[in-house]
Design an enzyme around this catalytic site. Structure first.
Site, PDB file in Angstrom:
ATOM      1  N   LYS A   1      51.390  34.940 -31.809  1.00 35.14           N
ATOM      2  CA  LYS A   1      52.498  35.849 -32.150  1.00 35.14           C
ATOM      3  C   LYS A   1      52.115  37.237 -31.642  1.00 35.14           C
ATOM      4  O   LYS A   1      51.336  37.950 -32.268  1.00 35.14           O
ATOM      5  CB  LYS A   1      52.683  35.871 -33.671  1.00 35.14           C
ATOM      6  CG  LYS A   1      54.087  36.129 -34.156  1.00 35.14           C
ATOM      7  CD  LYS A   1      54.693  37.452 -33.730  1.00 35.14           C
ATOM      8  CE  LYS A   1      54.312  38.597 -34.637  1.00 35.14           C
ATOM      9  NZ  LYS A   1      54.753  39.907 -34.110  1.00 35.14           N
TER      10      LYS A   1
ATOM     11  N   GLY B   1      45.088  43.872 -36.212  1.00 31.40           N
ATOM     12  CA  GLY B   1      46.162  44.807 -36.509  1.00 31.40           C
ATOM     13  C   GLY B   1      45.697  45.823 -37.532  1.00 31.40           C
ATOM     14  O   GLY B   1      44.494  46.065 -37.698  1.00 31.40           O
ATOM     15  N   SER B   2      46.644  46.384 -38.238  1.00 29.16           N
ATOM     16  CA  SER B   2      46.329  47.456 -39.175  1.00 29.16           C
ATOM     17  C   SER B   2      45.679  46.912 -40.457  1.00 29.16           C
ATOM     18  O   SER B   2      45.872  45.749 -40.826  1.00 29.16           O
ATOM     19  CB  SER B   2      47.622  48.186 -39.546  1.00 29.16           C
ATOM     20  OG  SER B   2      48.501  47.272 -40.180  1.00 29.16           O
ATOM     21  N   THR B   3      44.980  47.791 -41.141  1.00 31.97           N
ATOM     22  CA  THR B   3      44.373  47.415 -42.417  1.00 31.97           C
ATOM     23  C   THR B   3      45.467  47.090 -43.441  1.00 31.97           C
ATOM     24  O   THR B   3      45.322  46.169 -44.253  1.00 31.97           O
ATOM     25  CB  THR B   3      43.444  48.549 -42.899  1.00 31.97           C
ATOM     26  OG1 THR B   3      42.375  48.646 -41.953  1.00 31.97           O
ATOM     27  CG2 THR B   3      42.884  48.287 -44.282  1.00 31.97           C
ATOM     28  N   ARG B   4      46.575  47.825 -43.368  1.00 27.63           N
ATOM     29  CA  ARG B   4      47.679  47.572 -44.313  1.00 27.63           C
ATOM     30  C   ARG B   4      48.158  46.120 -44.202  1.00 27.63           C
ATOM     31  O   ARG B   4      48.254  45.408 -45.205  1.00 27.63           O
ATOM     32  CB  ARG B   4      48.840  48.539 -44.016  1.00 27.63           C
ATOM     33  CG  ARG B   4      50.026  48.415 -44.949  1.00 27.63           C
ATOM     34  CD  ARG B   4      51.162  49.352 -44.521  1.00 27.63           C
ATOM     35  NE  ARG B   4      51.707  49.042 -43.211  1.00 27.63           N
ATOM     36  CZ  ARG B   4      52.582  48.065 -42.959  1.00 27.63           C
ATOM     37  NH1 ARG B   4      53.004  47.294 -43.937  1.00 27.63           N
ATOM     38  NH2 ARG B   4      53.023  47.847 -41.736  1.00 27.63           N
TER      39      ARG B   4
ATOM     40  N   GLY C   1      46.535  43.702 -42.662  1.00 28.03           N
ATOM     41  CA  GLY C   1      45.375  42.834 -42.883  1.00 28.03           C
ATOM     42  C   GLY C   1      45.252  42.428 -44.345  1.00 28.03           C
ATOM     43  O   GLY C   1      44.926  41.280 -44.672  1.00 28.03           O
TER      44      GLY C   1
ATOM     45  N   GLU D   1      40.637  41.669 -37.763  1.00 29.02           N
ATOM     46  CA  GLU D   1      40.059  42.806 -37.011  1.00 29.02           C
ATOM     47  C   GLU D   1      41.011  43.958 -37.247  1.00 29.02           C
ATOM     48  O   GLU D   1      42.138  43.943 -36.745  1.00 29.02           O
ATOM     49  CB  GLU D   1      39.997  42.486 -35.511  1.00 29.02           C
ATOM     50  CG  GLU D   1      39.139  41.298 -35.144  1.00 29.02           C
ATOM     51  CD  GLU D   1      37.653  41.580 -35.264  1.00 29.02           C
ATOM     52  OE1 GLU D   1      37.269  42.756 -35.324  1.00 29.02           O
ATOM     53  OE2 GLU D   1      36.885  40.610 -35.330  1.00 29.02           O
TER      54      GLU D   1
ATOM     55  N   CYS E   1      41.310  50.907 -31.611  1.00 30.23           N
ATOM     56  CA  CYS E   1      40.794  50.765 -32.974  1.00 30.23           C
ATOM     57  C   CYS E   1      39.445  51.444 -33.124  1.00 30.23           C
ATOM     58  O   CYS E   1      39.110  51.959 -34.180  1.00 30.23           O
ATOM     59  CB  CYS E   1      40.684  49.299 -33.327  1.00 30.23           C
ATOM     60  SG  CYS E   1      39.786  48.365 -32.077  1.00 30.23           S
TER      61      CYS E   1
ATOM     62  N   GLU F   1      43.599  56.814 -40.091  1.00 31.34           N
ATOM     63  CA  GLU F   1      43.678  56.408 -38.685  1.00 31.34           C
ATOM     64  C   GLU F   1      44.984  56.955 -38.112  1.00 31.34           C
ATOM     65  O   GLU F   1      46.062  56.634 -38.604  1.00 31.34           O
ATOM     66  CB  GLU F   1      43.651  54.879 -38.581  1.00 31.34           C
ATOM     67  CG  GLU F   1      43.633  54.404 -37.141  1.00 31.34           C
ATOM     68  CD  GLU F   1      43.628  52.881 -37.025  1.00 31.34           C
ATOM     69  OE1 GLU F   1      44.385  52.218 -37.747  1.00 31.34           O
ATOM     70  OE2 GLU F   1      42.863  52.367 -36.186  1.00 31.34           O
TER      71      GLU F   1
HETATM   72  P1  NAD Z   1      50.213  45.956 -37.241  1.00 33.05           P
HETATM   73  O1  NAD Z   1      49.335  45.575 -38.367  1.00 33.05           O
HETATM   74  O2  NAD Z   1      51.435  46.727 -37.521  1.00 33.05           O
HETATM   75  O3  NAD Z   1      50.690  44.666 -36.433  1.00 33.05           O
HETATM   76  C1  NAD Z   1      49.774  43.751 -35.885  1.00 33.05           C
HETATM   77  C2  NAD Z   1      50.468  42.410 -35.726  1.00 33.05           C
HETATM   78  O4  NAD Z   1      50.814  41.929 -37.008  1.00 33.05           O
HETATM   79  C3  NAD Z   1      51.773  42.470 -34.923  1.00 33.05           C
HETATM   80  O5  NAD Z   1      51.909  41.297 -34.158  1.00 33.05           O
HETATM   81  C4  NAD Z   1      52.821  42.506 -36.015  1.00 33.05           C
HETATM   82  O6  NAD Z   1      54.067  41.984 -35.615  1.00 33.05           O
HETATM   83  C5  NAD Z   1      52.188  41.620 -37.068  1.00 33.05           C
HETATM   84  N1  NAD Z   1      52.666  41.892 -38.432  1.00 33.05           N
HETATM   85  C6  NAD Z   1      53.140  43.052 -38.932  1.00 33.05           C
HETATM   86  N2  NAD Z   1      53.507  42.883 -40.226  1.00 33.05           N
HETATM   87  C7  NAD Z   1      53.252  41.593 -40.537  1.00 33.05           C
HETATM   88  C8  NAD Z   1      53.417  40.812 -41.704  1.00 33.05           C
HETATM   89  N3  NAD Z   1      53.920  41.336 -42.820  1.00 33.05           N
HETATM   90  N4  NAD Z   1      53.043  39.531 -41.668  1.00 33.05           N
HETATM   91  C9  NAD Z   1      52.508  38.991 -40.552  1.00 33.05           C
HETATM   92  N5  NAD Z   1      52.351  39.662 -39.399  1.00 33.05           N
HETATM   93  C10 NAD Z   1      52.715  40.959 -39.395  1.00 33.05           C
HETATM   94  O7  NAD Z   1      49.264  46.720 -36.205  1.00 33.05           O
HETATM   95  P2  NAD Z   1      49.666  47.368 -34.823  1.00 33.05           P
HETATM   96  O8  NAD Z   1      50.391  48.641 -35.101  1.00 33.05           O
HETATM   97  O9  NAD Z   1      50.308  46.355 -33.946  1.00 33.05           O
HETATM   98  O10 NAD Z   1      48.227  47.664 -34.181  1.00 33.05           O
HETATM   99  C11 NAD Z   1      47.504  48.801 -34.456  1.00 33.05           C
HETATM  100  C12 NAD Z   1      46.416  48.485 -35.455  1.00 33.05           C
HETATM  101  O11 NAD Z   1      45.568  47.458 -34.938  1.00 33.05           O
HETATM  102  C13 NAD Z   1      45.502  49.679 -35.670  1.00 33.05           C
HETATM  103  O12 NAD Z   1      45.245  49.814 -37.047  1.00 33.05           O
HETATM  104  C14 NAD Z   1      44.240  49.293 -34.925  1.00 33.05           C
HETATM  105  O13 NAD Z   1      43.071  49.927 -35.397  1.00 33.05           O
HETATM  106  C15 NAD Z   1      44.209  47.823 -35.105  1.00 33.05           C
HETATM  107  N6  NAD Z   1      43.370  47.181 -34.089  1.00 33.05           N
HETATM  108  C16 NAD Z   1      42.152  46.675 -34.479  1.00 33.05           C
HETATM  109  C17 NAD Z   1      41.302  46.093 -33.537  1.00 33.05           C
HETATM  110  C18 NAD Z   1      39.954  45.541 -33.928  1.00 33.05           C
HETATM  111  O14 NAD Z   1      39.382  44.784 -33.149  1.00 33.05           O
HETATM  112  N7  NAD Z   1      39.436  45.884 -35.096  1.00 33.05           N
HETATM  113  C19 NAD Z   1      41.712  46.004 -32.201  1.00 33.05           C
HETATM  114  C20 NAD Z   1      42.954  46.516 -31.854  1.00 33.05           C
HETATM  115  C21 NAD Z   1      43.779  47.098 -32.813  1.00 33.05           C
END
Ligand code: NAD
Length: 501
Positions: free
Chosen positions: A193, A246-249, A251, A269, A303, A402
């Protein structure tokens, strides 16, 4: 490469000729969403509309999971020998490189990073990841436990089954490959996804996998929003594990989904607010160049961006001066310009949120010494200048949260203990850096920092051979390296009694 070496590529013309397909890819075929819904987005570089994208929902996820499950159960991929899986992954990697210009263009048009970076880093990094896991998979042996003469206890690694990969928009291809490489090499089937903000390269990547010989159904791609397709995938009772970046929120939600459904394996991650500690003995100008290079690289949308520079008071002015001088190399420009130091932020909503944080920095009393403005490029409002705040306190919002944009906070310290305390005073623990020419100090401080990776006297070095991931609220588990197999396999013990009579 199809171009003569000395003929510059007209990326604008290529972008106009680019044909993007926003449909789902399930069971080896392209589909519209089950309910026919679509969504649209624009290219952040110039604000122009991109083709419609299928708005996958629970029904599409269910179809994709069923396809992946069928592929897993009949063994069309899982039961191929490691050497056969290796051959497919290596061929896939080769095809990714063959399509490098197209994939780089898709990435840049979709999410705004400079074309030169997409071409030099994202695409080759993705190809290398696929090939590396392909190369690894027929070189990993299982174990025999040291039991006794009357038994044989085998410890084997088995694929999880159906893996959901949910990835962000900042490195769309690379983040997908960090999941797909180890998950597919280990024999799993995957439902990917991609982010709704950058969905196009994932579909092209999956098409190339099919062309390379990955059987249909083994890799399915469902585009759509996080709260629809993403949530349906994370809640699905027949998904065995999720690799989430993705984001900690979000996550945190992932673990709730696991608890609400089938306790699927959940690996995350997440975000970061990495600190770089610059001691008085260090090469301050080099440290500033490294901070600028990795923070402003990818528009600050990394990130592991070193967004907090924690600098000894005796060299803080020199550091700030050098960082400001570096910022000049990263002025925002149309990402299709090969000379762009920095491109566009992913969309105007994200640019709004970065600007809000900059306003907050001003309001909290930090001193803005460079940038701080939104700029209009190619009629798009997704560009923000590289911005540096000096005289920041670690508890200010710009230092604590962040921002995910090109914004540096410089915080000064007097003692080593104070520097370590500042660096560790964060809910995140993804990466950190130490600049010191005193050997013992560099080791001592590196040990004291709570982070998945600590860089010493550099911040850019990276390779697929080393693990990537965080402690605290930066996530669990590791991407990259052989350790990534831990996420996509389960250990199994098979105990045989040997009759000694
Ligand atoms: P995000 O958490 O908004 O979205 C990430 C993914 O999750 C997207 O595909 C999104 O559609 C999906 N998603 C969103 N809400 C969801 C839900 N309720 N249920 C299931 N899936 C859902 O993050 P973003 O804005 O796409 O990415 C930026 C974040 O990613 C930053 O916080 C960054 O630090 C982090 N990041 C971490 C790493 C790492 O390796 N630690 C690498 C890259 C990015």
């Amino acid at each position: 490469m199809t171009e003569q070496a000395n003929t510059p590529i007209d990326w604008q013309a290529r972008a106009q000729a680019l044909r993007l397909d926003g449909r789902l890819l399930i069971d080896g075929k392209r589909w519209d969403a089950a309910d026919g819904r679509c969504f649209t987005k624009v290219s952040p570089g110039d604000g122009l509309a991109l083709p419609d994208i299928a708005r996958g929902g629970a029904a599409d996820i269910d179809l994709a999971v069923k396809s992946a499950r069928a592929a897993f159960e009949d063994g069309r991929w899982r039961l191929q020998s490691p050497a056969q899986r290796k051959a497919v992954l290596i061929e896939w990697s080769r095809r990714v490189m063959q399509a490098a210009e197209e994939l780089a263009l898709i990435e840049t048009v979709d999410m705004g990073k400079p074309i030169a970076r997409s071409l030099a880093a994202d695409v080759p990094g993705s190809a290398r990841t696929l090939a590396w896991y392909g190369e690894a998979i027929d070189k990993i042996y299982d174990e025999v436990a040291p039991t006794g003469a009357d038994s044989l206890a085998l410890i084997t690694r088995e694929p999880l089954g159906v893996v959901g990969a949910i990835v962000p928009w900042n490195y769309p291809l690379l983040m997908a490959c960090w999941k797909l490489g180890p998950a597919l090499a280990a024999g799993n089937s995957v439902v990917l996804k991609p982010s709704e903000r950058s969905p196009f390269s994932a579909m092209r990547l999956a098409e190339l996998a099919l062309e390379a010989g990955l059987p249909p159904g083994v890799l399915n791609v469902v585009t759509g929003y996080g709260h629809e397709a993403g949530e349906a995938l994370a809640l699905h009772p027949d998904v065995d594990g999720i690799g989430f970046t993705g984001s900690t929120r979000v996550g945190k939600r992932m673990f709730e989904y696991a608890g609400q459904s089938n306790l699927k394996r959940m690996y995350t991650e997440l975000g970061g607010k990495s600190a770089v500690l610059v001691f008085a003995s260090s090469d301050v100008e080099k440290a500033a160049a490294a901070v600028a290079g990795t923070l402003f690289y990818n528009q600050g949308e990394s990130c592991n961006a070193p967004s907090r520079a924690v600098v000894h008071a005796s060299v803080a002015d020199r550091f700030v001066e050098a960082l400001v001088a570096q910022a000049a190399h990263y002025q925002p420009a149309n990402p299709l310009n090969v000379k762009a130091g920095m491109g566009a932020l992913v969309d105007s909503v994200h640019a709004d949120s970065v600007m809000r944080m900059i306003e907050r920095g001003h309001a909290e009393g930090a001193r803005c010494v460079a940038g701080g403005h939104r700029v209009l490029v190619a009629e798009s409002n997704c560009y923000v200048e590289p911005t540096i705040f000096d005289q920041v306190h670690n508890r200010m919002h710009i230092a604590a949260e962040e921002i995910f944009g090109p914004v540096a906070s410089v915080i000064s310290f007097d003692t080593e203990a104070e520097a370590i305390a500042i660096a560790n005073d964060s809910p995140y623990g993804l990466q950190a850096g130490v600049w010191s020419n005193e050997l013992s100090q560099a080791h001592r401080v590196a040990r004291a920092l709570r982070a998945g990776t600590v860089h010493v006297n550099q911040y850019n070095d990276d390779d697929i051979t080393v693990p990537f991931g965080g402690v605290k609220q930066s996530g669990n588990g590791r991407d990259k390296s052989l350790h990534a197999f831990d996420k996509y396999t389960e250990l199994k013990t098979t105990w045989l009694r040997i009759d000694l009579a």
